[in-house]
Design a protein around this motif. Structure first.
Motif, PDB file in Angstrom:
ATOM      1  N   THR A   1     -61.494  46.836  73.605  1.00  0.00           N
ATOM      2  CA  THR A   1     -62.865  46.628  74.067  1.00  0.00           C
ATOM      3  C   THR A   1     -63.026  45.426  74.987  1.00  0.00           C
ATOM      4  O   THR A   1     -64.069  45.280  75.620  1.00  0.00           O
ATOM      5  CB  THR A   1     -63.814  46.466  72.859  1.00  0.00           C
ATOM      6  OG1 THR A   1     -63.399  45.346  72.074  1.00  0.00           O
ATOM      7  CG2 THR A   1     -63.814  47.715  72.002  1.00  0.00           C
TER       8      THR A   1
ATOM      9  N   VAL B   1     -62.659  55.546  67.866  1.00  0.00           N
ATOM     10  CA  VAL B   1     -63.399  54.533  68.622  1.00  0.00           C
ATOM     11  C   VAL B   1     -63.197  54.749  70.116  1.00  0.00           C
ATOM     12  O   VAL B   1     -64.161  54.700  70.894  1.00  0.00           O
ATOM     13  CB  VAL B   1     -62.982  53.109  68.196  1.00  0.00           C
ATOM     14  CG1 VAL B   1     -63.580  52.063  69.132  1.00  0.00           C
ATOM     15  CG2 VAL B   1     -63.390  52.840  66.754  1.00  0.00           C
TER      16      VAL B   1
ATOM     17  N   LEU C   1     -58.450  46.991  68.316  1.00  0.00           N
ATOM     18  CA  LEU C   1     -59.806  47.315  68.784  1.00  0.00           C
ATOM     19  C   LEU C   1     -60.359  46.196  69.668  1.00  0.00           C
ATOM     20  O   LEU C   1     -61.044  46.466  70.660  1.00  0.00           O
ATOM     21  CB  LEU C   1     -60.739  47.575  67.609  1.00  0.00           C
ATOM     22  CG  LEU C   1     -60.493  48.880  66.853  1.00  0.00           C
ATOM     23  CD1 LEU C   1     -61.420  48.978  65.647  1.00  0.00           C
ATOM     24  CD2 LEU C   1     -60.661  50.087  67.760  1.00  0.00           C
ATOM     25  N   ARG C   2     -60.066  44.946  69.340  1.00  0.00           N
ATOM     26  CA  ARG C   2     -60.530  43.839  70.190  1.00  0.00           C
ATOM     27  C   ARG C   2     -59.883  43.917  71.570  1.00  0.00           C
ATOM     28  O   ARG C   2     -60.538  43.707  72.583  1.00  0.00           O
ATOM     29  CB  ARG C   2     -60.259  42.500  69.514  1.00  0.00           C
ATOM     30  CG  ARG C   2     -61.278  42.190  68.412  1.00  0.00           C
ATOM     31  CD  ARG C   2     -61.150  40.778  67.875  1.00  0.00           C
ATOM     32  NE  ARG C   2     -60.127  40.644  66.857  1.00  0.00           N
ATOM     33  CZ  ARG C   2     -60.238  41.067  65.611  1.00  0.00           C
ATOM     34  NH1 ARG C   2     -61.336  41.668  65.215  1.00  0.00           N
ATOM     35  NH2 ARG C   2     -59.259  40.893  64.757  1.00  0.00           N
TER      36      ARG C   2
ATOM     37  N   VAL D   1     -66.772  43.574  67.705  1.00  0.00           N
ATOM     38  CA  VAL D   1     -65.831  44.188  66.774  1.00  0.00           C
ATOM     39  C   VAL D   1     -65.735  43.309  65.535  1.00  0.00           C
ATOM     40  O   VAL D   1     -65.463  42.113  65.637  1.00  0.00           O
ATOM     41  CB  VAL D   1     -64.434  44.345  67.412  1.00  0.00           C
ATOM     42  CG1 VAL D   1     -63.444  44.910  66.419  1.00  0.00           C
ATOM     43  CG2 VAL D   1     -64.507  45.220  68.664  1.00  0.00           C
TER      44      VAL D   1
ATOM     45  N   ILE E   1     -68.995  47.652  66.318  1.00  0.00           N
ATOM     46  CA  ILE E   1     -67.950  48.375  65.596  1.00  0.00           C
ATOM     47  C   ILE E   1     -67.620  47.567  64.349  1.00  0.00           C
ATOM     48  O   ILE E   1     -67.244  46.397  64.449  1.00  0.00           O
ATOM     49  CB  ILE E   1     -66.681  48.532  66.458  1.00  0.00           C
ATOM     50  CG1 ILE E   1     -67.008  49.290  67.742  1.00  0.00           C
ATOM     51  CG2 ILE E   1     -65.580  49.218  65.665  1.00  0.00           C
ATOM     52  CD1 ILE E   1     -65.898  49.251  68.771  1.00  0.00           C
ATOM     53  N   THR E   2     -67.773  48.195  63.201  1.00  0.00           N
ATOM     54  CA  THR E   2     -67.466  47.530  61.932  1.00  0.00           C
ATOM     55  C   THR E   2     -66.507  48.406  61.145  1.00  0.00           C
ATOM     56  O   THR E   2     -66.731  49.610  61.011  1.00  0.00           O
ATOM     57  CB  THR E   2     -68.756  47.308  61.110  1.00  0.00           C
ATOM     58  OG1 THR E   2     -69.718  46.635  61.924  1.00  0.00           O
ATOM     59  CG2 THR E   2     -68.476  46.491  59.869  1.00  0.00           C
TER      60      THR E   2
END
Length: 182
Positions: A85, A113, A81-82, A94, A129-130
């Motif tokens: 994004t 996501v 995810l990092r 994130v 985003i968690t």
């Protein structure tokens, strides 16, 4: 087909594309280079072919990454995810807790996501985003996004027995996703 079978097939396809055609294209590019050293008059043509093969290899890697991102497979949801994004015009934070989830759960969360961020466009507000694990499985919060995106991701989440809901007030609405897992 179960969700686990589906995601395992995606993983297998990504690996097969990388380990098969991608490696063969890279080897062919090298062999053309060696041939170019032997036949001096063909060097410009061979260089052009090598360039085309390199472009084809890059396209194949992009396709394989879209099937199941290698970083997601190797390191998990947080790093993937990092990476996803990092280059976006929208500011994104994130925060992913430690630990791994099953391939199906990580894949669905990742592509959820992706889809929600696609709908974000060039938003000026920061997206948060968690991802956490609770006693029932994965919990994903997407804050600062267009909550209309719930409809786009609901089927994918429900396929795994999960749920999607909008929490908070209109100004601070958050998409919350729950996916059960062991």
């Amino acid at each position: 087909m179960t969700p686990d079978e589906y995601w395992n097939r995606r993983l297998d396809l990504e690996r097969r594309l990388h380990d098969g055609p991608a490696l063969r294209l890279a080897a062919l590019t090298l062999r053309l280079g060696l041939l170019g050293e032997k036949v001096a008059g063909l060097q410009p043509d061979i260089a052009g072919l090598q360039h085309e093969l390199h472009l084809t290899l890059q396209e194949l890697r992009v396709i394989a990454d879209q099937i199941y991102p290698p970083l997601l497979r190797r390191q998990g949801l947080g790093p993937a995810l990092r990476e996803l994004t990092a280059g976006l015009p929208t500011p994104v934070r994130v925060d992913v807790g430690g630990g791994r989830f099953e391939a199906a759960v990580e894949g669905v969360a990742y592509y959820t996501v992706c889809e929600v961020l696609e709908g974000a466009g060039d938003a000026t507000r920061t997206v948060d985003i968690t991802v956490r694990r609770d006693d029932q499985g994965l919990v994903l919060h997407l804050a600062g996004v267009d909550t209309d995106q719930v409809l786009a991701v609901r089927d994918r989440i429900q396929w795994l027995g999960g749920a999607v809901e909008i929490v908070g007030g209109a100004a601070l609405a958050t998409i919350r996703v729950r996916i059960p897992c062991g």
